[in-house]
Design an enzyme around this catalytic site. Sequence first.
Site, short mmCIF file in Angstrom:
data_model
loop_
_atom_site.label_atom_id
_atom_site.label_comp_id
_atom_site.label_asym_id
_atom_site.label_seq_id
_atom_site.Cartn_x
_atom_site.Cartn_y
_atom_site.Cartn_z
N GLU A 184 -25.32 16.05 -23.31
CA GLU A 184 -24.24 16.92 -23.80
C GLU A 184 -24.13 16.84 -25.32
O GLU A 184 -24.05 17.86 -26.01
CB GLU A 184 -22.92 16.50 -23.15
CG GLU A 184 -21.72 17.29 -23.62
CD GLU A 184 -21.76 18.73 -23.16
OE1 GLU A 184 -21.67 18.96 -21.95
OE2 GLU A 184 -21.88 19.63 -24.01
N ASP A 229 -24.75 19.85 -27.96
CA ASP A 229 -23.66 20.34 -28.81
C ASP A 229 -24.03 20.27 -30.29
O ASP A 229 -23.70 21.17 -31.07
CB ASP A 229 -22.37 19.53 -28.56
CG ASP A 229 -21.86 19.68 -27.13
OD1 ASP A 229 -22.32 20.60 -26.43
OD2 ASP A 229 -21.01 18.88 -26.71
N SER A 247 -21.24 24.48 -21.31
CA SER A 247 -21.41 23.50 -22.38
C SER A 247 -22.36 23.99 -23.47
O SER A 247 -22.24 23.56 -24.61
CB SER A 247 -22.02 22.23 -21.81
OG SER A 247 -21.06 21.46 -21.17
#
Length: 570
Positions: free
Chosen positions: A289, A293, A487
């Site tokens: 993640e 990001d 996400s």
Amino acid sequence: MKLSPALLIAFLVASAYGKPTARSLVVHETRESIPASFKEVGPAPPDTVINLRLALAQGNFSALEKALMDVSTPDSPLYGQHLSKAEVAALVAPKPETVAAVDSWLTENGIQASKASLAGDWLKFNITVSKANALLGTTFSIFNHTQSGRTSIRTLAYSIPAGLKGHVDLIHPTTTFTQPIHAPKLTFTPRKGVQARALNVTSDAAPASCATTTTPACLQALYGIPTTPAQVTTNTLGVSGFIEQFANQQDLRTFLTNLRKDMDPSTTFELFTLDGGTNPQSPSQAGIEANLDIQYTVGIATNVPVIFASVGPDNADGDDAGFLDIINSAIACDTPPTVLSTSYGGNEDEISTNLVTNLCNAYAQLGARGTSILFSSGDGGVSGTQSQQCTTFVPSFPSGCPFLTSVGATSGIAPEVAASFSSGGFSNVFPTPSYQAAAVSQYLTALGSTNAGRFNRSGRGFPDISAQGENVVIALQGQFGLVAGTSASTPIVASIIALLNDLLAQQGKPPLGFLNPFLYSAKGASAFTDVTSGSNPGCNTNGFPARAGWDPVTGLGTPNFAALRAAIGV
Ligand SMILES: *[C@@H]1O[C@H](CO)[C@@H](O)[C@H](O)[C@H]1NC(C)=O
Ligand SMILES: *[C@@H]1O[C@H](CO)[C@@H](O)[C@H](O)[C@H]1NC(C)=O
Ligand SMILES: *[C@@H]1O[C@H](CO)[C@@H](O)[C@H](O)[C@H]1NC(C)=O
Ligand SMILES: *[C@@H]1O[C@H](CO)[C@@H](O)[C@H](O)[C@H]1NC(C)=O
Ligand SMILES: *[C@@H]1O[C@H](CO)[C@@H](O)[C@H](O)[C@H]1NC(C)=O
């Protein structure tokens, strides 16, 4: 000696009268039942010390809300005139009589609390379980989240003195049972031979390969995102990091070297830590993640300064979420980031209604400061952030909050369709805000009786907008691979907003701030490519269908950079 029953009763009565908390208590927050994913283990040991937070009623939130709308609505005379830190604090600071009432209650119970937010609307204190049980007329228990084995101390109900109603907003953690947050759907599938394609973003269409492999070049072609470096160094983009998800510098370099050949491969991000957060760099600690990001902010928002905010385990949720601390810390910043991208969330029903509302009000405070707050809508279709068994649809949080922008996912190109995992629906806590009332009503009319009884027709609808979220290429531990989820969509949109803010700042104009009143305006909506097919199944239904206009799968659609630029006049 054996206590006779009569003696035992006398002893209990005496001890109850001896308690310093003998004010009349009234139930303040309750939860009907233990959420299915938790099991009660037993009473919490009386000597265990817990760290409680207490929210005081805010002085004038309705004035803050009005100010937020005034500075965020394009045709308002106050548009763009964001509030200062002190102006926000003055509106939400508790009234003196509230501070006095809460202070005297805590003092008479021998509790020393300290301030936990700039405006003094949050206090914190440590207390033993036995004392907390007496203070709040409750019995704290240990609950086991059976899937993770993580235990937490919670209760199904607690009380406060009747005289404090209207002064105490909530005490936390008490009736909130959050699942350990994690980024679902984010499985990493290694893939060889990922290439950067040199595309001319002003003239080339996204090549067919972009339908199965999403790279920065694909996004630049699809949404017209410029590669031109940003110029204004004070215009920063914040990226939230939780649950020991660490962003790896070497993986970022690998990503840029291969997929942004036009950028300096040593371009990096700044680290901001709170609650004991860290960002260790050993390759095995790189998080999917966090890498996603960071790579889709640093690698898309060319030269916009990116700040990775790593929230550690010592946080206010008493578990590993820290949503409260990161937002209160951003509100206390002199110059908060102009965009905050968060690809984490939970389900609305896990969190106490008072806490849901309080957190949402905190997003309004940061929005009033001029920050665009973006959250992923979740990856469980209509069943919440992750797919689960359900009969009625499960709204996610914080996407159901009306003071932030929720981002859903699409997949494929020419045309883009809704990604089936894209969470969307309607809040059970927040009513439909006026900025989206017409869009939601048009959708509900077209929907007819489909899914009737499974969702709340009067709730705030989400997501607001969407972007690619399937087959997204990232670098992890030196390898390339594909991930999927809202996400991915969220940092992509965050980057676009950050680049627009850079253009505004170059002209001395304020940042876009809270986006929704603009997004749902005729000018704003027309800067998005409507996504009209696909749906988000869940709870044994086909979920909501995407349609022309706003829908609770892809929102208003996907961004068109040139059109957005024209709409905001830069
Ligand atoms: C809230 O603030 C507004 C605007 O500053 C003011 O007009 C109003 O009287 C305030 N209300 C309360 C309850 O303090
Ligand atoms: C509460 O205890 C923790 C250690 O568990 C400590 O770090 C913290 O400073 C204490 N907080 C207060 C308000 O005393
Ligand atoms: C929590 O639940 C898991 C799975 O059922 C179990 O293995 C574990 O022993 C439980 N922990 C406690 C403290 O009860
Ligand atoms: C990209 O395409 C536009 C429009 O066709 C053209 O004007 C421009 O020169 C091209 N840029 C490059 C770097 O090839
Ligand atoms: C539906 O949403 C409204 C807020 O718009 C809320 O007041 C109401 O309680 C919700 N209904 C249910 C059944 O959750």
